[in-house]
Scaffold this motif. Structure first.
Motif, PDB file in Angstrom:
ATOM      1  N   ALA A 231       0.823  -1.210   0.000  1.00 26.62           N
ATOM      2  CA  ALA A 231       0.000   0.000   0.000  1.00 26.62           C
ATOM      3  C   ALA A 231       0.858   1.263   0.000  1.00 26.62           C
ATOM      4  O   ALA A 231       0.478   2.284  -0.598  1.00 26.62           O
ATOM      5  CB  ALA A 231      -0.926  -0.010   1.213  1.00 26.62           C
ATOM      6  N   ASN A 232       2.026   1.228   0.654  1.00 21.58           N
ATOM      7  CA  ASN A 232       2.897   2.407   0.739  1.00 21.58           C
ATOM      8  C   ASN A 232       3.823   2.559  -0.459  1.00 21.58           C
ATOM      9  O   ASN A 232       4.475   3.587  -0.613  1.00 21.58           O
ATOM     10  CB  ASN A 232       3.750   2.334   2.012  1.00 21.58           C
ATOM     11  N   CYS A 233       3.890   1.556  -1.302  1.00 24.67           N
ATOM     12  CA  CYS A 233       4.806   1.582  -2.455  1.00 24.67           C
ATOM     13  C   CYS A 233       4.253   2.499  -3.538  1.00 24.67           C
ATOM     14  O   CYS A 233       3.106   2.344  -3.981  1.00 24.67           O
ATOM     15  CB  CYS A 233       5.001   0.165  -2.995  1.00 24.67           C
ATOM     16  N   ARG A 234       5.061   3.469  -3.975  1.00 18.32           N
ATOM     17  CA  ARG A 234       4.599   4.393  -5.004  1.00 18.32           C
ATOM     18  C   ARG A 234       4.777   3.827  -6.415  1.00 18.32           C
ATOM     19  O   ARG A 234       4.365   4.453  -7.392  1.00 18.32           O
ATOM     20  CB  ARG A 234       5.333   5.735  -4.882  1.00 18.32           C
ATOM     21  N   ILE A 235       5.393   2.648  -6.514  1.00 13.13           N
ATOM     22  CA  ILE A 235       5.529   1.995  -7.812  1.00 13.13           C
ATOM     23  C   ILE A 235       4.271   1.159  -8.061  1.00 13.13           C
ATOM     24  O   ILE A 235       3.843   0.414  -7.178  1.00 13.13           O
ATOM     25  CB  ILE A 235       6.769   1.076  -7.842  1.00 13.13           C
ATOM     26  N   PRO A 236       3.634   1.271  -9.217  1.00 15.49           N
ATOM     27  CA  PRO A 236       2.482   0.414  -9.520  1.00 15.49           C
ATOM     28  C   PRO A 236       2.853  -1.053  -9.328  1.00 15.49           C
ATOM     29  O   PRO A 236       3.872  -1.523  -9.840  1.00 15.49           O
ATOM     30  CB  PRO A 236       2.179   0.732 -10.987  1.00 15.49           C
ATOM     31  N   THR A 237       2.036  -1.786  -8.560  1.00 13.78           N
ATOM     32  CA  THR A 237       2.371  -3.141  -8.143  1.00 13.78           C
ATOM     33  C   THR A 237       1.336  -4.147  -8.627  1.00 13.78           C
ATOM     34  O   THR A 237       0.132  -3.900  -8.565  1.00 13.78           O
ATOM     35  CB  THR A 237       2.465  -3.215  -6.607  1.00 13.78           C
ATOM     36  N   ILE A 238       1.850  -5.293  -9.103  1.00 13.53           N
ATOM     37  CA  ILE A 238       0.994  -6.397  -9.536  1.00 13.53           C
ATOM     38  C   ILE A 238       1.241  -7.581  -8.615  1.00 13.53           C
ATOM     39  O   ILE A 238       2.384  -7.981  -8.386  1.00 13.53           O
ATOM     40  CB  ILE A 238       1.294  -6.799 -10.988  1.00 13.53           C
ATOM     41  N   SER A 239       0.156  -8.154  -8.095  1.00  7.87           N
ATOM     42  CA  SER A 239       0.258  -9.351  -7.252  1.00  7.87           C
ATOM     43  C   SER A 239       0.013 -10.576  -8.122  1.00  7.87           C
ATOM     44  O   SER A 239      -1.033 -10.719  -8.737  1.00  7.87           O
ATOM     45  CB  SER A 239      -0.782  -9.294  -6.126  1.00  7.87           C
ATOM     46  N   GLY A 240       1.009 -11.462  -8.172  1.00  8.18           N
ATOM     47  CA  GLY A 240       0.881 -12.707  -8.930  1.00  8.18           C
ATOM     48  C   GLY A 240       1.210 -13.876  -8.029  1.00  8.18           C
ATOM     49  O   GLY A 240       2.200 -14.577  -8.253  1.00  8.18           O
ATOM     50  N   VAL A 241       0.384 -14.094  -7.021  1.00 10.61           N
ATOM     51  CA  VAL A 241       0.653 -15.109  -6.003  1.00 10.61           C
ATOM     52  C   VAL A 241      -0.279 -16.289  -6.189  1.00 10.61           C
ATOM     53  O   VAL A 241      -1.496 -16.136  -6.221  1.00 10.61           O
ATOM     54  CB  VAL A 241       0.474 -14.521  -4.586  1.00 10.61           C
ATOM     55  N   GLY A 242       0.287 -17.507  -6.308  1.00  8.01           N
ATOM     56  CA  GLY A 242      -0.513 -18.721  -6.377  1.00  8.01           C
ATOM     57  C   GLY A 242      -1.063 -18.993  -7.765  1.00  8.01           C
ATOM     58  O   GLY A 242      -0.505 -18.570  -8.784  1.00  8.01           O
ATOM     59  N   HIS A 243      -2.179 -19.714  -7.787  1.00  3.41           N
ATOM     60  CA  HIS A 243      -2.841 -20.087  -9.032  1.00  3.41           C
ATOM     61  C   HIS A 243      -4.171 -19.352  -9.150  1.00  3.41           C
ATOM     62  O   HIS A 243      -4.501 -18.502  -8.324  1.00  3.41           O
ATOM     63  CB  HIS A 243      -3.044 -21.596  -9.083  1.00  3.41           C
ATOM     64  N   GLU A 244      -4.944 -19.715 -10.180  1.00  3.18           N
ATOM     65  CA  GLU A 244      -6.168 -18.990 -10.482  1.00  3.18           C
ATOM     66  C   GLU A 244      -7.125 -18.899  -9.298  1.00  3.18           C
ATOM     67  O   GLU A 244      -7.745 -17.864  -9.061  1.00  3.18           O
ATOM     68  CB  GLU A 244      -6.900 -19.653 -11.660  1.00  3.18           C
ATOM     69  N   THR A 245      -7.266 -19.995  -8.527  1.00  2.00           N
ATOM     70  CA  THR A 245      -8.245 -20.025  -7.443  1.00  2.00           C
ATOM     71  C   THR A 245      -7.712 -19.487  -6.128  1.00  2.00           C
ATOM     72  O   THR A 245      -8.461 -19.388  -5.150  1.00  2.00           O
ATOM     73  CB  THR A 245      -8.741 -21.473  -7.221  1.00  2.00           C
ATOM     74  N   ASP A 246      -6.426 -19.146  -6.078  1.00  2.00           N
ATOM     75  CA  ASP A 246      -5.830 -18.642  -4.838  1.00  2.00           C
ATOM     76  C   ASP A 246      -6.008 -17.131  -4.727  1.00  2.00           C
ATOM     77  O   ASP A 246      -5.744 -16.404  -5.684  1.00  2.00           O
ATOM     78  CB  ASP A 246      -4.331 -18.974  -4.794  1.00  2.00           C
ATOM     79  N   PHE A 247      -6.446 -16.683  -3.551  1.00  2.00           N
ATOM     80  CA  PHE A 247      -6.547 -15.253  -3.287  1.00  2.00           C
ATOM     81  C   PHE A 247      -5.822 -14.947  -1.989  1.00  2.00           C
ATOM     82  O   PHE A 247      -5.952 -15.673  -1.000  1.00  2.00           O
ATOM     83  CB  PHE A 247      -8.010 -14.807  -3.171  1.00  2.00           C
ATOM     84  N   THR A 248      -5.051 -13.865  -1.997  1.00  6.45           N
ATOM     85  CA  THR A 248      -4.345 -13.421  -0.794  1.00  6.45           C
ATOM     86  C   THR A 248      -4.670 -11.959  -0.544  1.00  6.45           C
ATOM     87  O   THR A 248      -5.219 -11.260  -1.412  1.00  6.45           O
ATOM     88  CB  THR A 248      -2.818 -13.582  -0.963  1.00  6.45           C
ATOM     89  N   ILE A 249      -4.315 -11.480   0.647  1.00  2.73           N
ATOM     90  CA  ILE A 249      -4.521 -10.067   0.978  1.00  2.73           C
ATOM     91  C   ILE A 249      -3.762  -9.177  -0.003  1.00  2.73           C
ATOM     92  O   ILE A 249      -4.217  -8.098  -0.376  1.00  2.73           O
ATOM     93  CB  ILE A 249      -4.069  -9.784   2.422  1.00  2.73           C
ATOM     94  N   CYS A 250      -2.607  -9.668  -0.468  1.00  2.00           N
ATOM     95  CA  CYS A 250      -1.812  -8.909  -1.452  1.00  2.00           C
ATOM     96  C   CYS A 250      -2.625  -8.599  -2.709  1.00  2.00           C
ATOM     97  O   CYS A 250      -2.484  -7.529  -3.301  1.00  2.00           O
ATOM     98  CB  CYS A 250      -0.566  -9.693  -1.850  1.00  2.00           C
ATOM     99  N   ASP A 251      -3.453  -9.552  -3.112  1.00  2.00           N
ATOM    100  CA  ASP A 251      -4.248  -9.369  -4.326  1.00  2.00           C
ATOM    101  C   ASP A 251      -5.173  -8.169  -4.200  1.00  2.00           C
ATOM    102  O   ASP A 251      -5.412  -7.444  -5.174  1.00  2.00           O
ATOM    103  CB  ASP A 251      -5.076 -10.620  -4.612  1.00  2.00           C
ATOM    104  N   PHE A 252      -5.720  -7.952  -3.017  1.00  2.00           N
ATOM    105  CA  PHE A 252      -6.675  -6.866  -2.813  1.00  2.00           C
ATOM    106  C   PHE A 252      -5.982  -5.517  -2.649  1.00  2.00           C
ATOM    107  O   PHE A 252      -6.530  -4.484  -3.029  1.00  2.00           O
ATOM    108  CB  PHE A 252      -7.539  -7.148  -1.573  1.00  2.00           C
ATOM    109  N   VAL A 253      -4.770  -5.513  -2.085  1.00  2.00           N
ATOM    110  CA  VAL A 253      -4.054  -4.254  -1.854  1.00  2.00           C
ATOM    111  C   VAL A 253      -3.325  -3.786  -3.106  1.00  2.00           C
ATOM    112  O   VAL A 253      -3.227  -2.582  -3.363  1.00  2.00           O
ATOM    113  CB  VAL A 253      -3.049  -4.411  -0.693  1.00  2.00           C
ATOM    114  N   ALA A 254      -2.806  -4.714  -3.885  1.00  2.00           N
ATOM    115  CA  ALA A 254      -2.009  -4.364  -5.063  1.00  2.00           C
ATOM    116  C   ALA A 254      -2.840  -3.565  -6.069  1.00  2.00           C
ATOM    117  O   ALA A 254      -4.077  -3.594  -6.063  1.00  2.00           O
ATOM    118  CB  ALA A 254      -1.456  -5.630  -5.704  1.00  2.00           C
ATOM    119  N   ASP A 255      -2.153  -2.870  -6.945  1.00  2.00           N
ATOM    120  CA  ASP A 255      -2.835  -2.085  -7.982  1.00  2.00           C
ATOM    121  C   ASP A 255      -3.501  -2.975  -9.021  1.00  2.00           C
ATOM    122  O   ASP A 255      -4.459  -2.565  -9.663  1.00  2.00           O
ATOM    123  CB  ASP A 255      -1.837  -1.137  -8.658  1.00  2.00           C
ATOM    124  N   ALA A 256      -2.993  -4.199  -9.183  1.00  2.00           N
ATOM    125  CA  ALA A 256      -3.615  -5.153 -10.106  1.00  2.00           C
ATOM    126  C   ALA A 256      -3.311  -6.559  -9.615  1.00  2.00           C
ATOM    127  O   ALA A 256      -2.284  -6.809  -8.983  1.00  2.00           O
ATOM    128  CB  ALA A 256      -3.101  -4.963 -11.530  1.00  2.00           C
TER     129      ALA A 256
END
Length: 404
Positions: A231-256
């Motif tokens: 959230a504090n990172c000023r660089i646009p961030t993409i979360s690519g964690v896990g597989h299609e069905t996996d969701f993490t908190i990172c996915d919701f905070v990241a810009d994409a």
């Protein structure tokens, strides 16, 4: 001889195997209501019918299990050999084989209940703080000059990302911020790597990624310290964690969010092949538009050419017209000259008739005073005045002797 009644008491009813198994099944199902059991999956088989067959085991025993298609279709993950799970089950007996087994009604990873509760609690907290608000999401650049990657240096996910980037756009430089992505203290290391990328500010976009795994494997990306670093990172961030069905908190905070690390690499990099194809298509379209314009201009030129008269024909026509005009002009000039000559002759004749000199030749004289005034009345002079006389030939001076 043995009494018939005594024989009946001494010899109880003999059950068939089917009857025995049916009774055993009824006893088991009535004795064990729906309950939870934990264990490790082994001997997993996915039948063509869609049913799953496997064993649940621990260090001292194992039990056969079945999860019918109507139930397993509701879970959003795929179990595999060695997974530790928690199952909500019914105890039953497979009559045809006399096999004691568990019928699985619901299946989850071991400890998933507590983890899921923690996941939902943190998700709600961060959402209320606005960390998931789309209004604060940064746009992912379409053509980044440099890409950053936060992941383990020896992870398969890094290999997948680098392979995809080389395939799609090999000219883009990549900066790797290595960090453990699993194990004790990994969340702190992941957050440090993200903060380092933020402070160095050398990349246009940042990928935070790791491959798939259980909820426990991915839990480092559900930690609050990692979420706040993103959230504090000023660089646009993409979360690519896990597989299609996996969701993490990172996915919701990241810009994409990308479904996989490979998808993250595809999202962040333009396709060189697609750009070349697009450039080729633009070139073809440009050539076509240019040729169409040339064809239109040539067609217009042909149309205008058909409207043009041959220059040689025009010259001949102009020459003929000039000759005709010249001829008419010559005739007109001659006619005009003749008319002027006739007028001049008439005027000359009239002038000759009106010429005083001509009158004088008929015996008249032209009288003038000494200062040159014409004398046409006798009261203009008196006796003794000197006058000048002009004759048809010659002149004379005279003195007036008398006037009347």
């Amino acid at each position: 001889m043995i009494d018939t009644e005594q024989a009946s008491i001494a010899s109880p009813k003999v059950l068939t195997v089917s009857e025995l198994n049916r009774l055993a099944k009824e006893v088991l199902e009535q004795s064990f209501p729906l309950f939870w059991v934990s264990g490790e999956i082994s001997n997993l088989t996915r039948a063509a019918s869609g049913h799953w067959y496997f064993s649940l085991k621990d260090a001292g025993a194992q039990v056969s299990c079945v999860m019918f298609r109507g139930r397993n279709s509701y879970i959003d993950w795929t179990p595999k050999e060695g997974d530790k799970v928690e199952a909500r089950v019914l105890v039953t007996l497979y009559e045809a084989r006399g096999s004691f087994q568990l019928t699985i009604e619901f299946l989850q990873r071991a400890g998933a209940g507590a983890l899921f509760e923690a996941f939902e609690k943190l998700k709600t907290k961060l959402q209320q703080e606005g960390l998931f608000d789309p209004a604060f999401k940064q746009a992912i650049p379409a053509h980044p000059k440099q890409i950053g990657i936060v992941t383990s240096a020896d992870a398969a996910a890094l290999h997948d990302v680098l392979t995809t980037l080389r395939r799609r756009m090999p000219s883009i430089p990549v900066v790797i911020y290595p960090t453990p992505v699993q194990g004790k203290g990994a969340a702190t290391q992941i957050a440090k790597a993200i903060n380092s990328a933020h402070e160095r500010n050398e990349c246009d976009v940042l990928i935070v990624c790791r491959g798939g795994g259980s909820m426990e494997d991915l839990w480092q990306f559900n930690e609050e310290i990692v979420a706040r670093a993103i959230a504090n990172c000023r660089i646009p961030t993409i979360s690519g964690v896990g597989h299609e069905t996996d969701f993490t908190i990172c996915d919701f905070v990241a810009d994409a969010r990308a479904a996989t690390p490979t998808a993250a690499a595809e999202l962040v990099s333009p396709s060189r092949e697609a750009l070349l194809n697009s450039l080729k298509q633009l070139g073809l379209q440009l050539n076509k538009n240019g040729q169409d314009l040339i064809n239109q201009r040539e067609q217009m030129l042909d149309y205008l050419a058909r409207r043009l008269v041959s220059p040689s024909q025009q010259i001949t026509q102009q020459k003929n017209q000039l000759a005709q005009v010249s001829h008419r002009l010559t005739i007109a000039i001659k006619q005009q000259l003749q008319n002027q000559q006739n007028s001049l002759s008439k005027l000359t004749l009239n002038l000759h008739h009106l010429n005083p000199q001509s009158v004088l030749t008929r015996g008249y004289a032209f009288a003038q005073t000494k200062d040159g005034k014409i004398i046409n009345k006798s009261n203009q002079i008196k006796a003794g005045d000197a006058i000048h006389l002009s004759f048809g030939e010659g002149q004379a001076e005279a003195i007036v002797s008398k006037t009347s």
